[in-house]
Design an enzyme around this catalytic site. Sequence first.
Site, PDB file in Angstrom:
ATOM      1  N   HIS A   1       0.806  -1.222   0.000  1.00  0.00           N
ATOM      2  CA  HIS A   1       0.000   0.000   0.000  1.00  0.00           C
ATOM      3  C   HIS A   1       0.843   1.278   0.000  1.00  0.00           C
ATOM      4  O   HIS A   1       0.447   2.281  -0.583  1.00  0.00           O
ATOM      5  CB  HIS A   1      -0.976   0.004   1.192  1.00  0.00           C
ATOM      6  CG  HIS A   1      -0.325   0.000   2.538  1.00  0.00           C
ATOM      7  ND1 HIS A   1       0.196  -1.152   3.093  1.00  0.00           N
ATOM      8  CD2 HIS A   1      -0.099   0.986   3.447  1.00  0.00           C
ATOM      9  CE1 HIS A   1       0.690  -0.875   4.287  1.00  0.00           C
ATOM     10  NE2 HIS A   1       0.533   0.425   4.525  1.00  0.00           N
ATOM     11  N   ASP A   2       1.992   1.247   0.639  1.00  0.00           N
ATOM     12  CA  ASP A   2       2.825   2.461   0.713  1.00  0.00           C
ATOM     13  C   ASP A   2       4.098   2.366  -0.128  1.00  0.00           C
ATOM     14  O   ASP A   2       5.073   3.090   0.118  1.00  0.00           O
ATOM     15  CB  ASP A   2       3.215   2.740   2.167  1.00  0.00           C
ATOM     16  CG  ASP A   2       2.138   3.498   2.931  1.00  0.00           C
ATOM     17  OD1 ASP A   2       1.295   4.152   2.276  1.00  0.00           O
ATOM     18  OD2 ASP A   2       2.126   3.421   4.179  1.00  0.00           O
TER      19      ASP A   2
ATOM     20  N   LYS B   1       6.183   5.364  -1.414  1.00  0.00           N
ATOM     21  CA  LYS B   1       7.006   6.212  -0.551  1.00  0.00           C
ATOM     22  C   LYS B   1       8.488   6.162  -0.920  1.00  0.00           C
ATOM     23  O   LYS B   1       9.268   7.008  -0.471  1.00  0.00           O
ATOM     24  CB  LYS B   1       6.828   5.807   0.918  1.00  0.00           C
ATOM     25  CG  LYS B   1       5.487   6.223   1.499  1.00  0.00           C
ATOM     26  CD  LYS B   1       5.382   5.849   2.974  1.00  0.00           C
ATOM     27  CE  LYS B   1       4.054   6.294   3.568  1.00  0.00           C
ATOM     28  NZ  LYS B   1       3.934   5.929   5.006  1.00  0.00           N
TER      29      LYS B   1
ATOM     30  N   HIS C   1       2.852   9.906  -3.163  1.00  0.00           N
ATOM     31  CA  HIS C   1       3.265   8.496  -3.043  1.00  0.00           C
ATOM     32  C   HIS C   1       2.172   7.558  -3.534  1.00  0.00           C
ATOM     33  O   HIS C   1       2.453   6.447  -3.980  1.00  0.00           O
ATOM     34  CB  HIS C   1       3.662   8.171  -1.590  1.00  0.00           C
ATOM     35  CG  HIS C   1       2.522   7.858  -0.682  1.00  0.00           C
ATOM     36  ND1 HIS C   1       1.799   8.842  -0.027  1.00  0.00           N
ATOM     37  CD2 HIS C   1       1.973   6.681  -0.297  1.00  0.00           C
ATOM     38  CE1 HIS C   1       0.866   8.278   0.717  1.00  0.00           C
ATOM     39  NE2 HIS C   1       0.953   6.957   0.575  1.00  0.00           N
TER      40      HIS C   1
ATOM     41  N   HIS D   1      -5.844   3.816  -1.256  1.00  0.00           N
ATOM     42  CA  HIS D   1      -6.034   3.591   0.180  1.00  0.00           C
ATOM     43  C   HIS D   1      -6.093   4.883   0.987  1.00  0.00           C
ATOM     44  O   HIS D   1      -6.361   4.859   2.191  1.00  0.00           O
ATOM     45  CB  HIS D   1      -4.944   2.648   0.742  1.00  0.00           C
ATOM     46  CG  HIS D   1      -3.597   3.270   0.895  1.00  0.00           C
ATOM     47  ND1 HIS D   1      -2.802   3.612  -0.173  1.00  0.00           N
ATOM     48  CD2 HIS D   1      -2.876   3.618   2.002  1.00  0.00           C
ATOM     49  CE1 HIS D   1      -1.660   4.116   0.251  1.00  0.00           C
ATOM     50  NE2 HIS D   1      -1.684   4.142   1.586  1.00  0.00           N
ATOM     51  N   HIS D   2      -5.859   6.033   0.303  1.00  0.00           N
ATOM     52  CA  HIS D   2      -6.049   7.327   0.969  1.00  0.00           C
ATOM     53  C   HIS D   2      -7.279   8.061   0.434  1.00  0.00           C
ATOM     54  O   HIS D   2      -7.499   9.231   0.795  1.00  0.00           O
ATOM     55  CB  HIS D   2      -4.810   8.207   0.801  1.00  0.00           C
ATOM     56  CG  HIS D   2      -3.676   7.806   1.691  1.00  0.00           C
ATOM     57  ND1 HIS D   2      -3.739   7.897   3.062  1.00  0.00           N
ATOM     58  CD2 HIS D   2      -2.438   7.296   1.408  1.00  0.00           C
ATOM     59  CE1 HIS D   2      -2.600   7.472   3.592  1.00  0.00           C
ATOM     60  NE2 HIS D   2      -1.796   7.089   2.604  1.00  0.00           N
TER      61      HIS D   2
ATOM     62  N   ASP E   1      -5.044  -0.357   7.546  1.00  0.00           N
ATOM     63  CA  ASP E   1      -3.831   0.448   7.719  1.00  0.00           C
ATOM     64  C   ASP E   1      -3.985   1.427   8.876  1.00  0.00           C
ATOM     65  O   ASP E   1      -3.114   1.523   9.768  1.00  0.00           O
ATOM     66  CB  ASP E   1      -3.536   1.203   6.412  1.00  0.00           C
ATOM     67  CG  ASP E   1      -2.262   2.028   6.484  1.00  0.00           C
ATOM     68  OD1 ASP E   1      -1.329   1.618   7.203  1.00  0.00           O
ATOM     69  OD2 ASP E   1      -2.200   3.075   5.814  1.00  0.00           O
TER      70      ASP E   1
END
Length: 518
Positions: free
Chosen positions: A374-375, A378, A403, A429-430, A458
Amino acid sequence: MLDDELVFASDEITDSVLAPDAYWRLLVVDDEVEVHHVTRLVLQDFIFDGRALAIEFASSAHEAREILAKDTEQEIAVAMIDVVMESAHAGLDLIRWTRDELKNHTIRIILRTGQPGEAPEENVIRDYDINDYKNKTELTALRLKTTVFAALRGYRDIRLIQRHQIGLEKIIGATSQFIECDSLTEFASTILKHISVILNIKSSHIICCAVAKEVGKNKPTRIKVLAETSNVDNSTDRRSNPLTRAIEQRIAVALEQKSTIHEKDYFVGYFTTKRGTENILYVEDGKPLDAVQHHLLDFFANNIAVAHENLKLRVEIKESQKELSYLIGEAVEMRSKETGSHVKRVAYLSYCLAKLYGLSEEEAELIKLASPLHDVGKVGIPDHILNKPGKHDEEERNAMQTHARIGFDMLAKSDNPILKLGAHIAHEHHENWDGSGYPRGLAGYDIHVAGRISAVADVFDALGSKRCYKNSWEEADILAYFEQEKGKKFEPKLVELLLDNLEEFLIVRRRYPDPVCE
């Protein structure tokens, strides 16, 4: 009168002593009672392949039709049919009905006539599907027996071919189910289920084993029982070792000889794969296994070997993909001073939510494997922004939010299903349920379900996790936060599932704890 007494005495012995599968069924269709008596007398001691005859009689074609119609399993091996009975061609009509209407092409038909003029041999042989033609006047006792011998051989061989055909069809069907198995346990259970079907046995002792290579000069070969069905209750029993000393010895011989063992009352299938993996299939029935069953088991064992190898490769690839997903996620978390346990917890929390949400096992498993990514975006964020201890200013916040797009661009080009789903998760996811999120301001069901699920997992884990630079939230504060953000940041249904099944999610947190900060 003496003949009649002998005939009926023999008939009583046949009916009372022989088991249902211990004789060949012969149907005599003739309107002459004397023909019945003579046939019975001549064949009363007839034995072929260790089995006697069970003779049935019909005095008309109509009566024969009733008998044949009930023979749905086509167990009547031979029919000796007269031509002239209730009509001049009653026998011929009966033959055509048997072949065309009943579709019975297994029974061997011998036309036996006392009036050759009513059914000329050349015409009958050409126009009717019969196997022999006999004039009653030429049928001496010896020729009658010879004729029946020949007919039974034909019937036996046809049934043998049919058994092979049916068995091979079942093996092909079973093999297609092996391909769909996702685990060794499921694979082994499928083997047990299909062997009984293929062999047409109701109860048997079947053991499917994986054999480990010897790990030392004086260390014994380890045998792992994948599945076992008992010959007592036909159920899998994992509580005790099903390998008796006798079975272990039989398996040991097969391993030493590196070959399959065919014995009258058991079968030990030895098969290897291209990678050198050894496997054993042990089958034992309460009665002797015949040649057809042994032959089918040979074919089946070969198919098992190929399917087993493919399954192991799929499992290894799947495990490799899972490890790669975790490693990538952990690498990102380490760069942002998080811990690797976070990505594992997010994976399992996402899986639990997906199952509770109603997604299939396959879909939930895929989300579990993809959510650690998910990240991943970054990696494109500069360290001074990523690890800034205080709040970001507007420019830094905008850079940080990229990101999501960076992660999508990294993963979306792949054809791998885990990475493709990871692209959706990284990108969305954000996003917020009410449309206030980033990067695209998606709302409601426009957000991919994997993104909605990963967002809840998360945030739930991040709030409850202690970091070197922050304390974890109290459980009551976390619950209050999700109640507050239900319908805003998060999908309401997912929040309700989280809160209603809180203990299940807390278990995941306890199972994968973070290392203690120094």
